[in-house]
Scaffold this active site. Structure first.
Site, PDB file in Angstrom:
ATOM      1  N   ASP A  67       0.804  -1.222   0.000  1.00 57.78           N
ATOM      2  CA  ASP A  67       0.000   0.000   0.000  1.00 57.78           C
ATOM      3  C   ASP A  67       0.834   1.268   0.000  1.00 57.78           C
ATOM      4  O   ASP A  67       2.047   1.228   0.181  1.00 57.78           O
ATOM      5  CB  ASP A  67      -0.958  -0.018   1.216  1.00 57.78           C
ATOM      6  CG  ASP A  67      -0.266  -0.431   2.505  1.00 57.78           C
ATOM      7  OD1 ASP A  67       0.970  -0.421   2.548  1.00 57.78           O
ATOM      8  OD2 ASP A  67      -0.962  -0.780   3.469  1.00 57.78           O
ATOM      9  N   ASN A 136      -7.133  -2.704  14.544  1.00 57.06           N
ATOM     10  CA  ASN A 136      -8.517  -3.096  14.251  1.00 57.06           C
ATOM     11  C   ASN A 136      -8.595  -4.316  13.331  1.00 57.06           C
ATOM     12  O   ASN A 136      -9.642  -4.605  12.765  1.00 57.06           O
ATOM     13  CB  ASN A 136      -9.295  -1.913  13.640  1.00 57.06           C
ATOM     14  CG  ASN A 136      -8.655  -1.409  12.352  1.00 57.06           C
ATOM     15  OD1 ASN A 136      -7.737  -2.037  11.821  1.00 57.06           O
ATOM     16  ND2 ASN A 136      -9.134  -0.286  11.835  1.00 57.06           N
ATOM     17  N   HIS A 138      -6.897  -4.741  10.511  1.00 55.16           N
ATOM     18  CA  HIS A 138      -6.713  -4.505   9.076  1.00 55.16           C
ATOM     19  C   HIS A 138      -5.402  -5.102   8.570  1.00 55.16           C
ATOM     20  O   HIS A 138      -4.429  -5.219   9.314  1.00 55.16           O
ATOM     21  CB  HIS A 138      -6.860  -3.019   8.710  1.00 55.16           C
ATOM     22  CG  HIS A 138      -5.716  -2.120   9.046  1.00 55.16           C
ATOM     23  ND1 HIS A 138      -5.877  -0.929   9.716  1.00 55.16           N
ATOM     24  CD2 HIS A 138      -4.394  -2.196   8.766  1.00 55.16           C
ATOM     25  CE1 HIS A 138      -4.713  -0.329   9.843  1.00 55.16           C
ATOM     26  NE2 HIS A 138      -3.788  -1.075   9.277  1.00 55.16           N
ATOM     27  N   GLU A 143      -9.588  -1.887   5.576  1.00 56.25           N
ATOM     28  CA  GLU A 143     -10.216  -1.544   6.845  1.00 56.25           C
ATOM     29  C   GLU A 143     -11.426  -2.449   7.141  1.00 56.25           C
ATOM     30  O   GLU A 143     -12.007  -3.025   6.206  1.00 56.25           O
ATOM     31  CB  GLU A 143     -10.688  -0.087   6.790  1.00 56.25           C
ATOM     32  CG  GLU A 143      -9.563   0.925   6.639  1.00 56.25           C
ATOM     33  CD  GLU A 143      -8.812   1.187   7.945  1.00 56.25           C
ATOM     34  OE1 GLU A 143      -8.751   0.282   8.805  1.00 56.25           O
ATOM     35  OE2 GLU A 143      -8.286   2.291   8.088  1.00 56.25           O
TER      36      GLU A 143
HETATM   37  C1  GLP Z   1      -0.392   0.393   8.591  1.00 64.85           C
HETATM   38  C2  GLP Z   1      -0.056  -0.441   7.363  1.00 64.85           C
HETATM   39  C3  GLP Z   1      -0.239  -1.917   7.624  1.00 64.85           C
HETATM   40  C4  GLP Z   1       0.428  -2.296   8.933  1.00 64.85           C
HETATM   41  C5  GLP Z   1      -0.247  -1.564  10.056  1.00 64.85           C
HETATM   42  C6  GLP Z   1       0.308  -1.911  11.422  1.00 64.85           C
HETATM   43  O1  GLP Z   1      -1.707   0.800   8.640  1.00 64.85           O
HETATM   44  N1  GLP Z   1      -0.814  -0.070   6.220  1.00 64.85           N
HETATM   45  O2  GLP Z   1       0.297  -2.647   6.546  1.00 64.85           O
HETATM   46  O3  GLP Z   1       0.336  -3.674   9.135  1.00 64.85           O
HETATM   47  O4  GLP Z   1      -0.065  -0.173   9.829  1.00 64.85           O
HETATM   48  O5  GLP Z   1       1.460  -1.177  11.679  1.00 64.85           O
HETATM   49  P1  GLP Z   1       2.478  -1.461  12.836  1.00 64.85           P
HETATM   50  O6  GLP Z   1       3.297  -2.609  12.402  1.00 64.85           O
HETATM   51  O7  GLP Z   1       3.283  -0.199  12.934  1.00 64.85           O
HETATM   52  O8  GLP Z   1       1.686  -1.723  14.068  1.00 64.85           O
END
Ligand code: GLP
Length: 254
Positions: A67, A136, A138, A143
């Site tokens: 993304d 959440n 995702h 989402e």
């Molecule tokens: C973002 C990314 C996800 C990632 C998530 C969790 O929203 N788009 O791909 O898994 O954050 O991030 P973190 O690893 O910093 O908790």
């Protein structure tokens, strides 16, 4: 699903890097689906270390990221483009022509999503998709409430995600409200999936992913239907599952 418990973040990163290394060794021209966020930073560090030691070769590897924020590009410090280059791609011998990240600066979302779906199709398919998980549930930027049949699409980020990701920006207002993300359908088409999670704040999302009903309200729960998923999570992220396991074993809450 295979679930591996790691002692801590360091142990998790080494285990995840080992799984990715195995993929690269077995298929030197593998297509790796990559993720951003704080979870994979340690994994990337470990892979860089093994590359520098001469144990890994990325010269034939293709990378496809999950993304990118819509509106951010290579010149923005918070773009996923910059994240990937600073934390991984600039430190290994991957051919930059074979690295792919959605173009956040393309404002024509239909055009960009179509281009990215082509990139995935032309690569021959993702061999191993690395995933973090949002608080959440995702994955990528899919989402809660997103249908499972989506390929790359434009996402309106939820307030919870904007709040969680604001820690990387100077203020909440600076977090983009939209992103391009591979959809659940694209993620589910990967031959192998590796999801990593660390910390107690991920415990509920991990519990719901593994033990909960399969529902678009917990996007990662769809992984229960994939036939080659590995979850590497530390003790804190697995805490709710471990607690339930204890209750089932002991018959009562301690
Ligand atoms: C973002 C990314 C996800 C990632 C998530 C969790 O929203 N788009 O791909 O898994 O954050 O991030 P973190 O690893 O910093 O908790």
């Amino acid at each position: 699903m295979r679930i591996y418990q790691a002692k801590d973040y360091n142990d998790l990163s080494r285990k995840a890097a080992n799984i990715i290394s195995a993929q690269i060794i077995m298929k030197p021209n593998a297509v790796l689906g990559l993720a951003t966020g704080s979870s994979p930073i340690g994994t990337y560090k470990q892979l860089i270390e093994w590359y520098k030691k001469g144990d890994l070769d990325f010269s034939e590897i293709t990378t496809i990221n999950l993304d990118e924020y819509r509106g951010l590009g290579p010149d923005d410090a918070q773009s996923y483009y910059r994240f990937m280059h600073e934390n991984f791609l600039d430190h290994i011998n991957v051919n930059t022509n074979n690295t792919n990240i959605p173009n956040g600066l393309e404002m024509d979302s239909e055009k960009e999503c179509g281009r990215y779906n082509e990139v995935i199709a032309k690569s021959g398919g993702i061999d191993l998709q690395l995933l973090g998980i949002g608080l959440n549930g995702h994955i990528g930027f899919n989402e809660p409430g997103t249908t499972f049949d989506k390929e790359t699409h434009l996402v309106n980020l939820s307030e919870a995600t904007i709040k969680a990701n604001s820690r990387f920006f100077n203020s909440y207002e600076q977090v983009p409200t939209q992103a391009y993300s591979m959809g659940i359908k694209s993620i589910m088409q990967a031959k192998q999936i590796l999801l990593i999670a660390s910390g107690e704040n991920k415990a509920q999302a991990i519990y719901d992913t593994i033990c909960g009903p399969i529902t678009p309200m917990v996007p990662a729960s769809i992984l229960q239907l994939h036939n080659n998923v590995t979850i590497v999570a530390d003790t804190d992220a697995l805490s709710l599952i471990l607690k339930e396991h204890e209750i089932l074993k002991g018959g009562q809450l301690k």
